[in-house]
Design an enzyme around this catalytic site. Structure first.
Site, PDB file in Angstrom:
ATOM      1  N   THR A   1       0.824  -6.805   8.894  1.00  0.00           N
ATOM      2  CA  THR A   1       0.607  -7.267  10.267  1.00  0.00           C
ATOM      3  C   THR A   1       1.184  -8.812  10.305  1.00  0.00           C
ATOM      4  O   THR A   1       2.049  -9.109  11.236  1.00  0.00           O
ATOM      5  CB  THR A   1      -0.739  -7.233  10.857  1.00  0.00           C
ATOM      6  OG1 THR A   1      -1.348  -7.894   9.839  1.00  0.00           O
ATOM      7  CG2 THR A   1      -1.205  -5.777  11.004  1.00  0.00           C
TER       8      THR A   1
ATOM      9  N   ASP B   1      -6.964  -1.981   4.562  1.00  0.00           N
ATOM     10  CA  ASP B   1      -5.722  -2.025   4.490  1.00  0.00           C
ATOM     11  C   ASP B   1      -5.265  -1.254   3.241  1.00  0.00           C
ATOM     12  O   ASP B   1      -4.084  -0.768   3.346  1.00  0.00           O
ATOM     13  CB  ASP B   1      -5.399  -3.726   4.189  1.00  0.00           C
ATOM     14  CG  ASP B   1      -5.217  -4.281   5.634  1.00  0.00           C
ATOM     15  OD1 ASP B   1      -5.643  -3.939   6.699  1.00  0.00           O
ATOM     16  OD2 ASP B   1      -4.688  -5.484   5.480  1.00  0.00           O
TER      17      ASP B   1
ATOM     18  N   ASP C   1      -6.276 -11.920   7.538  1.00  0.00           N
ATOM     19  CA  ASP C   1      -5.447 -10.609   8.073  1.00  0.00           C
ATOM     20  C   ASP C   1      -4.935 -11.102   9.265  1.00  0.00           C
ATOM     21  O   ASP C   1      -5.553 -11.419  10.260  1.00  0.00           O
ATOM     22  CB  ASP C   1      -6.628  -9.563   8.414  1.00  0.00           C
ATOM     23  CG  ASP C   1      -5.986  -8.005   8.799  1.00  0.00           C
ATOM     24  OD1 ASP C   1      -5.395  -7.503   7.926  1.00  0.00           O
ATOM     25  OD2 ASP C   1      -6.425  -7.869   9.903  1.00  0.00           O
TER      26      ASP C   1
HETATM   27  P1  ADP Z   1       0.646  -8.675   5.641  1.00  0.00           P
HETATM   28  O1  ADP Z   1      -0.358  -8.967   6.833  1.00  0.00           O
HETATM   29  O2  ADP Z   1       2.018  -8.855   6.166  1.00  0.00           O
HETATM   30  O3  ADP Z   1       0.304  -7.675   4.921  1.00  0.00           O
HETATM   31  P2  ADP Z   1       0.043 -10.368   3.340  1.00  0.00           P
HETATM   32  O4  ADP Z   1      -0.749 -11.554   3.277  1.00  0.00           O
HETATM   33  O5  ADP Z   1      -0.749  -9.025   2.886  1.00  0.00           O
HETATM   34  O6  ADP Z   1       0.739 -10.066   4.934  1.00  0.00           O
HETATM   35  O7  ADP Z   1       1.286 -10.301   2.319  1.00  0.00           O
HETATM   36  C1  ADP Z   1       2.033  -9.595   2.268  1.00  0.00           C
HETATM   37  C2  ADP Z   1       3.240  -9.876   1.503  1.00  0.00           C
HETATM   38  O8  ADP Z   1       2.940 -10.238   0.226  1.00  0.00           O
HETATM   39  C3  ADP Z   1       4.043  -8.540   1.070  1.00  0.00           C
HETATM   40  O9  ADP Z   1       5.290  -8.955   1.327  1.00  0.00           O
HETATM   41  C4  ADP Z   1       3.791  -8.205  -0.471  1.00  0.00           C
HETATM   42  O10 ADP Z   1       4.989  -7.720  -1.189  1.00  0.00           O
HETATM   43  C5  ADP Z   1       3.769  -9.799  -0.853  1.00  0.00           C
HETATM   44  N1  ADP Z   1       2.924  -9.921  -2.217  1.00  0.00           N
HETATM   45  C6  ADP Z   1       1.839  -9.115  -2.670  1.00  0.00           C
HETATM   46  N2  ADP Z   1       1.296  -9.223  -3.919  1.00  0.00           N
HETATM   47  C7  ADP Z   1       2.267 -10.076  -4.311  1.00  0.00           C
HETATM   48  C8  ADP Z   1       2.482 -10.923  -5.822  1.00  0.00           C
HETATM   49  N3  ADP Z   1       1.795 -10.959  -6.486  1.00  0.00           N
HETATM   50  N4  ADP Z   1       3.446 -12.058  -5.423  1.00  0.00           N
HETATM   51  C9  ADP Z   1       4.491 -12.125  -4.505  1.00  0.00           C
HETATM   52  N5  ADP Z   1       4.236 -11.228  -3.308  1.00  0.00           N
HETATM   53  C10 ADP Z   1       3.181 -10.378  -3.311  1.00  0.00           C
HETATM   54 MG    MG Z   2      -1.164  -7.207   3.650  1.00  0.00          MG
END
Ligand code: ADP
Ligand code: MG
Length: 514
Positions: A89, A381, A56
């Site tokens: 984030t 989240d 996170d």
């Molecule tokens: P954040 O802290 O920004 O939420 P995350 O590690 O949760 O970071 O990643 C969020 C990103 O991952 C978003 O852009 C979301 O659309 C993308 N995402 C989620 N699931 C998938 C998936 N199956 N394939 C590709 N991208 C994904």
């Molecule tokens: Mg996220």
């Protein structure tokens, strides 16, 4: 003439700009590898040896104990993102860092900071329009909400099967607290309990508190409960015991004991006669009172925390009572079921189906502390994004597709912008490429190739993301794969990243007291 203390340190001009930009970039860079479904986790160890393992962004940045003031502003980007929408984030921090990187290049090309700031602001306006254009036409139903929840949890160490069932629990929880105009997100709490697989995570239609019955002989479950919430000590007050007795005969001693006994019995009888089935008190309960109430079939929890008492009151409609003489039926709250359950070393009290408010608890299970802690953050989240998506009814494609679309629109409109500002507007678009590029890099794909493929797919279909499922990486429409983010998460990320980057870029004089 000196106007500042001789000890203060001053950095001016380009030096100030570049040191601030470097610090901001470095912080953003530190969370980049955690982005997306294939993002890695970080293990953070503090000075006392406490370990946090997380994916996170906000948690990582806060645990890192960052001191540089400009770097601290990137931490604030993540914090405000967490506070406003609860997710995105890492995305926000990474975009902010890249906006700074682009600003650095522009400064080297002699573009003035104010021009950069203006260009960035203009570009962020275009970005917000682009986000609105990406909003799905479809109704945000349970299926979509589940996909939103799952997208927010991917890469969070929940495991594939678990993410699916967790998503279901999360959507159910948010539906419970849905209002006519919005979502009472605060009425969903998360309670963690170590000791079972995360698949055992379930929704409790009420609240869970860490308490055990005051006496073993009490019922462990009461249905259709009338309950009292007291701030009353049920026993001889500690102060009175300390009072000095001068006793010089057995008779006197006996009558003193009798007096105490009858006082204690009086408390017990008053409570039993009040008709309450269950009693929660923030104070202590004398063993004799507890034992008597146990024989009367009353379930009592003693020494409960003030915030637990508040939660019980708001869920059941009880009124807190400060003196036993004031206790009457009108003060009672109602609940469908109150029970005491034992989980290994822990005892929990469940208050389900409270009459006053729809409160629910996601009861998170996991094998170890690190697992439940990360699950708690992931579920937090997911609850936030589902609440956000449900409240606004607006979702956009994830997997980098929205960022590609935004960059595309910005570049299109930049053509009509005069002078050097055009460079800044275009730089903003370039900065957004970091999201798909990072998603690609974190899956082991070549970021440049991936970006080229994504752009061409976007040009021909209007919607293209880099979708990861299992080992597969596909360039396609994220909506078809259920990779969906709330529009407000993207909006907030653009706004907070722009704000921080422009603020940092504009500084050309740093004066620090020693
Ligand atoms: P954040 O802290 O920004 O939420 P995350 O590690 O949760 O970071 O990643 C969020 C990103 O991952 C978003 O852009 C979301 O659309 C993308 N995402 C989620 N699931 C998938 C998936 N199956 N394939 C590709 N991208 C994904
Ligand atoms: Mg996220």
């Amino acid at each position: 003439m000196f106007i500042m203390s001789e000890d203060s340190q001053r950095t001016q001009g380009r030096d100030a700009q570049s040191s601030n930009i470097m610090a901001g970039k470095a912080v953003a860079e530190s969370v980049r590898t955690t982005l997306g479904p294939r993002g890695m986790d970080k293990m953070l160890v503090d000075s006392s040896g406490e370990v946090v393992i997380t994916n996170d962004g906000a948690t990582i940045l806060n645990e890192m104990d960052i001191e540089h003031p400009a770097a601290q502003m990137i931490v604030e980007v993540a914090d405000s993102q967490e506070e406003e929408v609860g997710d995105g984030t890492t995305t926000a921090a990474v975009i902010a860092g890249n906006l700074l990187g682009e600003a650095e290049d522009l400064i080297e090309q002699d573009v003035h900071a104010t021009t950069i700031v203006e260009g960035y602001h203009e570009a962020s306006e275009i970005a917000l329009e682009a986000i609105s254009e990406q909003v799905s036409e479809e109704v945000v139903d349970d299926e979509v909400l589940k996909q939103v929840a799952e997208s927010s949890m991917t890469g969070k160490g929940t495991g594939g099967l678990t993410a699916e069932s967790l998503a279901e629990t999360v959507v159910e929880a948010i539906r419970h607290v849905e209002l006519e105009d919005g979502v009472a997100r605060d009425n969903v709490t998360v309670h963690t309990q170590i000791g079972a697989s995360s698949n055992a995570t379930e929704l409790v239609p009420g609240i869970v508190i860490d308490e055990e019955p005051a006496h073993d002989g009490m019922p462990s479950e009461v249905e259709d409960a009338s309950l009292a919430v007291l701030d009353v000590e049920l026993g001889v007050r500690t102060g009175e015991i300390d009072a000095e007795y001068s006793i010089d005969s057995i008779d006197q001693l006996n009558s003193a004991i009798d007096a105490e006994e009858s006082e204690v019995r009086g408390y017990a009888e008053t409570v039993a006669e009040s008709g309450a089935d269950v009693v929660f008190t923030t104070e202590d309960v004398d063993d004799r009172v507890a034992s008597y109430l146990a024989t009367e079939g009353v379930l009592v929890f003693e020494g409960i925390g003030d915030s637990d008492a508040k939660d019980i009151v708001s869920a059941t409609g009880a009124t807190r009572v400060g003196a036993l003489d004031d206790l009457e039926e009108a003060d009672f709250g109602q609940a469908d079921r109150i029970s005491a359950e034992n989980y290994g070393d822990d005892d929990l009290a469940f208050v389900e189906g409270g009459a006053a408010a729809e409160t629910v608890t996601v009861f998170v299970r996991g094998g170890t502390e690190h697992v439940v802690d990360e699950l708690e953050r992931a579920i937090g989240d997911a609850l936030d994004v589902v609440a956000t998506a449900l409240a606004s009814g607006e979702v956009v494609p994830g997997a980098g597709a929205t960022e590609i679309a935004i960059a595309d629109k910005i570049r299109e409109e930049a053509a009509g912008i005069e002078g050097r500002k055009q460079l800044a507007v275009n730089a903003f678009a370039d900065a957004l490429d970091i999201v798909p590029r990072t998603l690609a890099a974190n899956t082991g794909r070549d970021p440049i190739d991936a970006l080229v493929d994504l752009r061409s797919a976007h040009d021909s279909t209007g919607r293209a993301g880099l979708i990861t499922s299992g080992e597969e990486v596909t360039i396609d429409d994220p909506f078809d794969y259920g990779v969906i983010d709330p529009a407000d998460v993207k909006r907030e990320a653009i706004e907070s990243a722009t704000e921080a980057a422009t603020m940092i870029a504009r500084i050309d004089d740093v004066i620090a007291a020693e």
